[in-house]
Design a protein around this motif. Structure first.
Motif, PDB file in Angstrom:
ATOM      1  N   LEU A  58      29.955  20.811   4.202  1.00  0.00           N
ATOM      2  CA  LEU A  58      28.801  21.087   3.706  1.00  0.00           C
ATOM      3  C   LEU A  58      28.298  21.090   2.207  1.00  0.00           C
ATOM      4  O   LEU A  58      27.122  20.582   1.820  1.00  0.00           O
ATOM      5  N   GLY A  59      29.142  20.598   1.184  1.00  0.00           N
ATOM      6  CA  GLY A  59      29.342  20.295   0.055  1.00  0.00           C
ATOM      7  C   GLY A  59      29.095  18.980  -0.572  1.00  0.00           C
ATOM      8  O   GLY A  59      27.836  18.773  -1.223  1.00  0.00           O
ATOM      9  N   VAL A  60      29.069  18.116   0.638  1.00  0.00           N
ATOM     10  CA  VAL A  60      29.119  16.352   0.117  1.00  0.00           C
ATOM     11  C   VAL A  60      27.669  16.239   1.268  1.00  0.00           C
ATOM     12  O   VAL A  60      26.966  16.029   0.074  1.00  0.00           O
ATOM     13  N   VAL A  61      27.794  16.918   2.135  1.00  0.00           N
ATOM     14  CA  VAL A  61      25.839  16.815   2.662  1.00  0.00           C
ATOM     15  C   VAL A  61      24.915  17.351   1.406  1.00  0.00           C
ATOM     16  O   VAL A  61      23.609  16.924   1.188  1.00  0.00           O
ATOM     17  N   ALA A  62      25.419  18.766   0.730  1.00  0.00           N
ATOM     18  CA  ALA A  62      24.321  19.190  -0.004  1.00  0.00           C
ATOM     19  C   ALA A  62      24.350  17.935  -1.072  1.00  0.00           C
ATOM     20  O   ALA A  62      23.171  18.399  -1.701  1.00  0.00           O
ATOM     21  N   GLY A  63      25.409  17.586  -1.585  1.00  0.00           N
ATOM     22  CA  GLY A  63      25.866  16.605  -3.012  1.00  0.00           C
ATOM     23  C   GLY A  63      24.903  16.081  -2.231  1.00  0.00           C
ATOM     24  O   GLY A  63      23.892  15.472  -3.259  1.00  0.00           O
ATOM     25  N   LEU A  64      24.506  14.910  -1.263  1.00  0.00           N
ATOM     26  CA  LEU A  64      24.173  13.350  -1.078  1.00  0.00           C
ATOM     27  C   LEU A  64      22.146  14.017  -1.459  1.00  0.00           C
ATOM     28  O   LEU A  64      21.697  13.515  -1.672  1.00  0.00           O
ATOM     29  N   ALA A  65      22.217  15.472  -0.585  1.00  0.00           N
ATOM     30  CA  ALA A  65      20.520  15.714  -1.107  1.00  0.00           C
ATOM     31  C   ALA A  65      20.308  16.114  -2.025  1.00  0.00           C
ATOM     32  O   ALA A  65      19.123  15.463  -2.934  1.00  0.00           O
ATOM     33  N   ALA A  66      21.316  16.446  -3.337  1.00  0.00           N
ATOM     34  CA  ALA A  66      20.521  16.583  -4.442  1.00  0.00           C
ATOM     35  C   ALA A  66      20.649  15.016  -5.181  1.00  0.00           C
ATOM     36  O   ALA A  66      19.563  15.353  -5.773  1.00  0.00           O
ATOM     37  N   LEU A  67      21.986  14.302  -4.837  1.00  0.00           N
ATOM     38  CA  LEU A  67      21.333  13.121  -5.487  1.00  0.00           C
ATOM     39  C   LEU A  67      20.471  12.747  -4.963  1.00  0.00           C
ATOM     40  O   LEU A  67      20.063  11.897  -6.213  1.00  0.00           O
ATOM     41  N   TRP A  68      20.003  12.762  -3.744  1.00  0.00           N
ATOM     42  CA  TRP A  68      18.334  11.563  -3.345  1.00  0.00           C
ATOM     43  C   TRP A  68      17.489  12.285  -4.276  1.00  0.00           C
ATOM     44  O   TRP A  68      16.612  11.612  -4.263  1.00  0.00           O
ATOM     45  N   GLY A  69      17.447  13.733  -4.730  1.00  0.00           N
ATOM     46  CA  GLY A  69      16.241  14.480  -4.952  1.00  0.00           C
ATOM     47  C   GLY A  69      16.530  14.136  -6.838  1.00  0.00           C
ATOM     48  O   GLY A  69      15.207  14.167  -6.904  1.00  0.00           O
ATOM     49  N   ALA A  70      17.269  14.151  -6.844  1.00  0.00           N
ATOM     50  CA  ALA A  70      17.763  13.490  -8.681  1.00  0.00           C
ATOM     51  C   ALA A  70      17.083  12.006  -8.783  1.00  0.00           C
ATOM     52  O   ALA A  70      16.563  11.835  -9.484  1.00  0.00           O
ATOM     53  N   LEU A  71      16.902  11.275  -7.490  1.00  0.00           N
ATOM     54  CA  LEU A  71      16.575   9.718  -7.678  1.00  0.00           C
ATOM     55  C   LEU A  71      15.181   9.328  -7.431  1.00  0.00           C
ATOM     56  O   LEU A  71      14.127   8.738  -8.748  1.00  0.00           O
ATOM     57  N   ASP A  72      15.163  10.836  -6.393  1.00  0.00           N
ATOM     58  CA  ASP A  72      13.359  10.720  -6.603  1.00  0.00           C
ATOM     59  C   ASP A  72      12.761  11.206  -7.682  1.00  0.00           C
ATOM     60  O   ASP A  72      11.840  10.948  -9.003  1.00  0.00           O
ATOM     61  N   GLY A  73      13.210  12.342  -8.483  1.00  0.00           N
ATOM     62  CA  GLY A  73      12.864  13.400  -9.673  1.00  0.00           C
ATOM     63  C   GLY A  73      12.700  12.171 -10.717  1.00  0.00           C
ATOM     64  O   GLY A  73      12.133  11.930 -11.253  1.00  0.00           O
ATOM     65  N   ALA A 119      17.184  26.445  10.500  1.00  0.00           N
ATOM     66  CA  ALA A 119      16.959  27.111   9.657  1.00  0.00           C
ATOM     67  C   ALA A 119      18.197  26.893   8.461  1.00  0.00           C
ATOM     68  O   ALA A 119      18.036  26.225   7.046  1.00  0.00           O
ATOM     69  N   PHE A 120      19.400  27.099   8.971  1.00  0.00           N
ATOM     70  CA  PHE A 120      20.040  26.632   7.773  1.00  0.00           C
ATOM     71  C   PHE A 120      19.809  25.743   7.387  1.00  0.00           C
ATOM     72  O   PHE A 120      20.463  25.323   6.411  1.00  0.00           O
ATOM     73  N   GLY A 121      20.316  24.333   8.611  1.00  0.00           N
ATOM     74  CA  GLY A 121      19.771  23.117   7.837  1.00  0.00           C
ATOM     75  C   GLY A 121      19.006  22.385   6.902  1.00  0.00           C
ATOM     76  O   GLY A 121      19.083  22.458   6.531  1.00  0.00           O
ATOM     77  N   ALA A 122      17.589  23.055   7.323  1.00  0.00           N
ATOM     78  CA  ALA A 122      17.076  23.118   5.746  1.00  0.00           C
ATOM     79  C   ALA A 122      17.001  23.403   4.343  1.00  0.00           C
ATOM     80  O   ALA A 122      16.708  22.666   3.927  1.00  0.00           O
ATOM     81  N   LEU A 123      17.127  25.026   4.660  1.00  0.00           N
ATOM     82  CA  LEU A 123      17.968  25.087   3.086  1.00  0.00           C
ATOM     83  C   LEU A 123      19.345  24.079   2.780  1.00  0.00           C
ATOM     84  O   LEU A 123      19.110  24.550   1.314  1.00  0.00           O
ATOM     85  N   VAL A 124      20.230  23.993   3.439  1.00  0.00           N
ATOM     86  CA  VAL A 124      21.229  22.983   2.956  1.00  0.00           C
ATOM     87  C   VAL A 124      20.323  21.993   2.246  1.00  0.00           C
ATOM     88  O   VAL A 124      21.289  21.491   1.235  1.00  0.00           O
TER      89      VAL A 124
END
Length: 138
Positions: free
Chosen positions: A40-55, A106-111
């Motif tokens: 779950l940390g890897v999935v969240a990290g991927l979303a955070a990295l992708w979001g940071a690139l968009d920002g 809902a959990f997946g969307a929040l992750v």
């Protein structure tokens, strides 16, 4: 182009694949607490990295894109999770589709949404810092 659909689809496959893989491992190993947290940390990290690139790239309407992407990823990963478990792990049936489309979605969307939001914030700050150091252009 539908950026939210691409992000949501990719992250839905990643999230569902991670859950199906964990379910397949759980058949042989009973305690998966640490492994589940790492995945779950890897999935969240991927979303955070992708979001940071968009920002960082100052993508137009990036917050709305990530809200829609997280909703798509939540529902799609729920459906893919049921299909994947039915094919690869056990005989999961349509009875588990209800919980997959409510609580699991809902959990997946929040992750995905929370780390992506933090990534957007950090990426936006890095972009502002880079333009402030560059100074005025003449």
């Amino acid at each position: 182009m539908r950026f939210w659909l691409i992000r949501g689809g990719v992250l839905a496959f990643v999230l569902a694949g991670a859950d199906v893989g964990l379910a397949a491992i759980a058949v042989h190993i009973s305690s998966l607490g640490v492994i589940r947290s790492i995945v779950l940390g890897v999935v969240a990290g991927l979303a955070a990295l992708w979001g940071a690139l968009d920002g960082w790239h100052q993508l137009a309407d990036r917050a709305r894109i990530w809200v829609l992407a997280s909703i798509v990823a939540g529902f799609a990963s729920g459906i893919l999770r049921v299909i994947g478990k039915a094919i690869f792990v056990d005989e999961t049936g349509l009875s588990s589709l209800g919980s997959a489309l409510t609580g699991d979605a809902a959990f997946g969307a929040l992750v995905i949404l929370v780390p992506a939001g933090l990534g957007l914030l950090v990426g936006g700050r890095l972009a502002q810092r880079g333009t402030a150091k560059a100074g005025p252009v003449e």
